[in-house]
Design a protein around this motif. Structure first.
Motif, PDB file in Angstrom:
ATOM      1  N   ASP A 125       0.727  -1.108   0.179  1.00 48.01           N
ATOM      2  CA  ASP A 125      -0.069   0.025  -0.087  1.00 48.01           C
ATOM      3  C   ASP A 125       0.772   1.369  -0.020  1.00 48.01           C
ATOM      4  O   ASP A 125       0.585   2.196  -0.693  1.00 48.01           O
ATOM      5  CB  ASP A 125      -0.978   0.185   1.177  1.00 48.01           C
ATOM      6  CG  ASP A 125      -2.256  -0.925   1.238  1.00 48.01           C
ATOM      7  OD1 ASP A 125      -2.326  -1.603  -0.043  1.00 48.01           O
ATOM      8  OD2 ASP A 125      -2.666  -1.375   2.005  1.00 48.01           O
ATOM      9  N   ARG A 128       1.965   2.055  -3.631  1.00 45.83           N
ATOM     10  CA  ARG A 128       0.981   2.327  -4.409  1.00 45.83           C
ATOM     11  C   ARG A 128       0.605   3.852  -4.140  1.00 45.83           C
ATOM     12  O   ARG A 128       0.299   4.431  -5.149  1.00 45.83           O
ATOM     13  CB  ARG A 128      -0.311   1.344  -4.112  1.00 45.83           C
ATOM     14  CG  ARG A 128      -1.581   1.904  -4.738  1.00 45.83           C
ATOM     15  CD  ARG A 128      -2.786   1.046  -4.510  1.00 45.83           C
ATOM     16  NE  ARG A 128      -3.143   1.160  -2.961  1.00 45.83           N
ATOM     17  CZ  ARG A 128      -3.620   2.071  -2.176  1.00 45.83           C
ATOM     18  NH1 ARG A 128      -4.167   3.197  -2.862  1.00 45.83           N
ATOM     19  NH2 ARG A 128      -3.891   2.166  -0.820  1.00 45.83           N
ATOM     20  N   VAL A 129       0.343   4.009  -2.685  1.00 49.98           N
ATOM     21  CA  VAL A 129       0.185   5.438  -2.384  1.00 49.98           C
ATOM     22  C   VAL A 129       1.019   6.256  -3.074  1.00 49.98           C
ATOM     23  O   VAL A 129       0.633   7.677  -3.338  1.00 49.98           O
ATOM     24  CB  VAL A 129      -0.159   5.458  -1.075  1.00 49.98           C
ATOM     25  CG1 VAL A 129      -0.452   6.990  -0.413  1.00 49.98           C
ATOM     26  CG2 VAL A 129      -1.305   4.737  -0.575  1.00 49.98           C
ATOM     27  N   GLN A 132       0.866   6.786  -6.725  1.00 53.02           N
ATOM     28  CA  GLN A 132      -0.335   7.531  -7.189  1.00 53.02           C
ATOM     29  C   GLN A 132      -0.454   8.887  -6.646  1.00 53.02           C
ATOM     30  O   GLN A 132      -0.974   9.869  -7.192  1.00 53.02           O
ATOM     31  CB  GLN A 132      -1.307   6.834  -6.628  1.00 53.02           C
ATOM     32  CG  GLN A 132      -1.882   5.683  -7.418  1.00 53.02           C
ATOM     33  CD  GLN A 132      -2.065   5.926  -8.766  1.00 53.02           C
ATOM     34  OE1 GLN A 132      -2.799   6.642  -9.104  1.00 53.02           O
ATOM     35  NE2 GLN A 132      -1.527   5.047  -9.561  1.00 53.02           N
ATOM     36  N   TYR A 157      -3.978  13.548  -1.484  1.00 54.61           N
ATOM     37  CA  TYR A 157      -4.542  12.331  -1.695  1.00 54.61           C
ATOM     38  C   TYR A 157      -3.645  11.391  -0.753  1.00 54.61           C
ATOM     39  O   TYR A 157      -4.171  10.309  -0.348  1.00 54.61           O
ATOM     40  CB  TYR A 157      -3.580  11.968  -3.138  1.00 54.61           C
ATOM     41  CG  TYR A 157      -3.779  10.419  -3.509  1.00 54.61           C
ATOM     42  CD1 TYR A 157      -4.814   9.899  -3.942  1.00 54.61           C
ATOM     43  CD2 TYR A 157      -2.556   9.646  -3.286  1.00 54.61           C
ATOM     44  CE1 TYR A 157      -4.650   8.512  -4.364  1.00 54.61           C
ATOM     45  CE2 TYR A 157      -2.673   8.300  -3.588  1.00 54.61           C
ATOM     46  CZ  TYR A 157      -3.830   7.752  -3.994  1.00 54.61           C
ATOM     47  OH  TYR A 157      -4.054   6.482  -4.169  1.00 54.61           O
ATOM     48  N   SER A 160      -5.996  11.071   2.066  1.00 52.92           N
ATOM     49  CA  SER A 160      -7.262  10.346   1.793  1.00 52.92           C
ATOM     50  C   SER A 160      -6.856   8.800   1.819  1.00 52.92           C
ATOM     51  O   SER A 160      -7.972   8.043   1.942  1.00 52.92           O
ATOM     52  CB  SER A 160      -7.690  10.751   0.289  1.00 52.92           C
ATOM     53  OG  SER A 160      -7.185  10.029  -0.557  1.00 52.92           O
ATOM     54  N   GLN A 161      -5.590   8.196   2.123  1.00 53.69           N
ATOM     55  CA  GLN A 161      -5.522   6.968   2.126  1.00 53.69           C
ATOM     56  C   GLN A 161      -5.014   6.371   3.238  1.00 53.69           C
ATOM     57  O   GLN A 161      -4.848   5.083   3.383  1.00 53.69           O
ATOM     58  CB  GLN A 161      -4.021   6.786   0.996  1.00 53.69           C
ATOM     59  CG  GLN A 161      -4.729   7.307  -0.538  1.00 53.69           C
ATOM     60  CD  GLN A 161      -5.661   6.380  -1.048  1.00 53.69           C
ATOM     61  OE1 GLN A 161      -5.663   5.309  -1.281  1.00 53.69           O
ATOM     62  NE2 GLN A 161      -6.634   6.971  -1.473  1.00 53.69           N
ATOM     63  N   TYR A 164       0.001   8.188   6.913  1.00 57.46           N
ATOM     64  CA  TYR A 164       1.527   8.183   6.267  1.00 57.46           C
ATOM     65  C   TYR A 164       2.190   9.516   6.630  1.00 57.46           C
ATOM     66  O   TYR A 164       1.485  10.436   6.888  1.00 57.46           O
ATOM     67  CB  TYR A 164       1.343   8.182   4.805  1.00 57.46           C
ATOM     68  CG  TYR A 164       0.753   6.759   4.343  1.00 57.46           C
ATOM     69  CD1 TYR A 164       1.475   5.709   4.189  1.00 57.46           C
ATOM     70  CD2 TYR A 164      -0.650   6.661   3.800  1.00 57.46           C
ATOM     71  CE1 TYR A 164       0.900   4.398   3.766  1.00 57.46           C
ATOM     72  CE2 TYR A 164      -1.191   5.489   3.411  1.00 57.46           C
ATOM     73  CZ  TYR A 164      -0.435   4.376   3.313  1.00 57.46           C
ATOM     74  OH  TYR A 164      -0.976   3.119   2.967  1.00 57.46           O
TER      75      TYR A 164
END
Length: 270
Positions: A125, A128-129, A132, A157, A160-161, A164
């Protein structure tokens, strides 16, 4: 030049930057395909040296302020600027690889983070984060905008994930006749704030995200940056040209078309 020494390029100059960008793209693709457990980070550097030379380009990393490699190799909790050496890559590691090249005096710069073997879902993840987030930042750039638009897109963004850390001590940058130029391109920001973006500019967008803190420290080699709490990190980067018609991602094999169109951003490449 305009506004604080920011460099504007002609279409012909951007085409040469595209050549440099493709050298970087092909080198990173080769590294991504070949990285494996049991290799050293110096082995990766040797592969990159050969690839850049085969394509008739030169490295912009080698010798930069004394840096000894043609790539940066940052493993696990190393965020950026890791020096290639005798570290052996293990199954389950993540390796961030940052690479640059010069063609006819024009620079390209890009980075990827690669999982070696199986890694936990939360690490998948993270990669990916981070990737993106980079694309959201790229897609927010436009003629007449501001660098704060880019940072805000990255920051929004990532938030929103999940939870982090966005490293704020290091930023993206302008790129052209030098690898690092004005303006700085932070990975946090307020829309409508910061240096102006204008057609003819090229910038490198490069979020550095961790599973924990946003704080870092530099190791005794004076290069390798690690997360302060030891949390693992990821780093992705592309160099992108801003034109009156849209965006051209100079270091993406397809010019960024697929990712830009998926995010509703205008593609203006070859």
């Amino acid at each position: 030049m305009f506004d604080r020494g920011i460099e504007l390029k002609t279409p012909a100059q951007l085409r040469v930057m595209r050549e440099a960008g493709l050298v970087v793209a092909h080198t990173l693709a080769r590294l991504r395909d070949q990285v494996a457990a049991g290799m050293t980070t110096a082995d990766l550097d040797a592969i990159a040296r050969a690839a850049i030379a085969e394509m008739g380009a030169t490295s912009n990393f080698l010798g930069y302020h004394g840096f000894p490699g043609v790539i940066c190799t940052s493993v696990n909790d190393e965020v950026v600027h890791g020096i290639p050496g005798d570290r052996v890559i293990a199954d389950g590691d993540v390796v961030s690889i940052d690479c640059g090249a010069v063609v006819d005096g024009w620079h390209g710069d890009s980075a990827v983070t690669v999982a070696v073997g199986e890694v936990p879902e939360r690490v998948q993840d993270l990669l990916r984060v981070t990737e993106q987030a980079m694309w959201h930042g790229v897609s927010a750039a436009h003629d007449g905008g501001r660098v704060g638009d880019v940072g805000h897109a990255v920051q929004t963004y990532v938030a929103s994930q999940g939870e982090y850390g966005i490293v704020t001590g290091y930023t993206g940058h302008g790129i052209g006749t030098a690898m690092h130029q004005p303006p700085d391109v932070p990975n946090v920001g307020r829309p409508g704030k910061g240096a102006r973006l204008k057609a003819g500019m090229a910038i490198a967008v490069e979020p550095m995200i961790t599973l924990g803190t946003s704080q870092t420290r530099t190791l005794e080699d004076d290069w390798t940056v690690v997360s302060l709490d030891g949390s693992w990190a990821a780093h992705f980067e592309h160099s992108v040209a801003i034109t009156a018609d849209g965006l051209w991602v100079l270091t993406a094999p397809d010019g960024g078309r697929a990712a830009l169109e998926a995010l509703g951003a205008p593609y203006a490449g070859d």
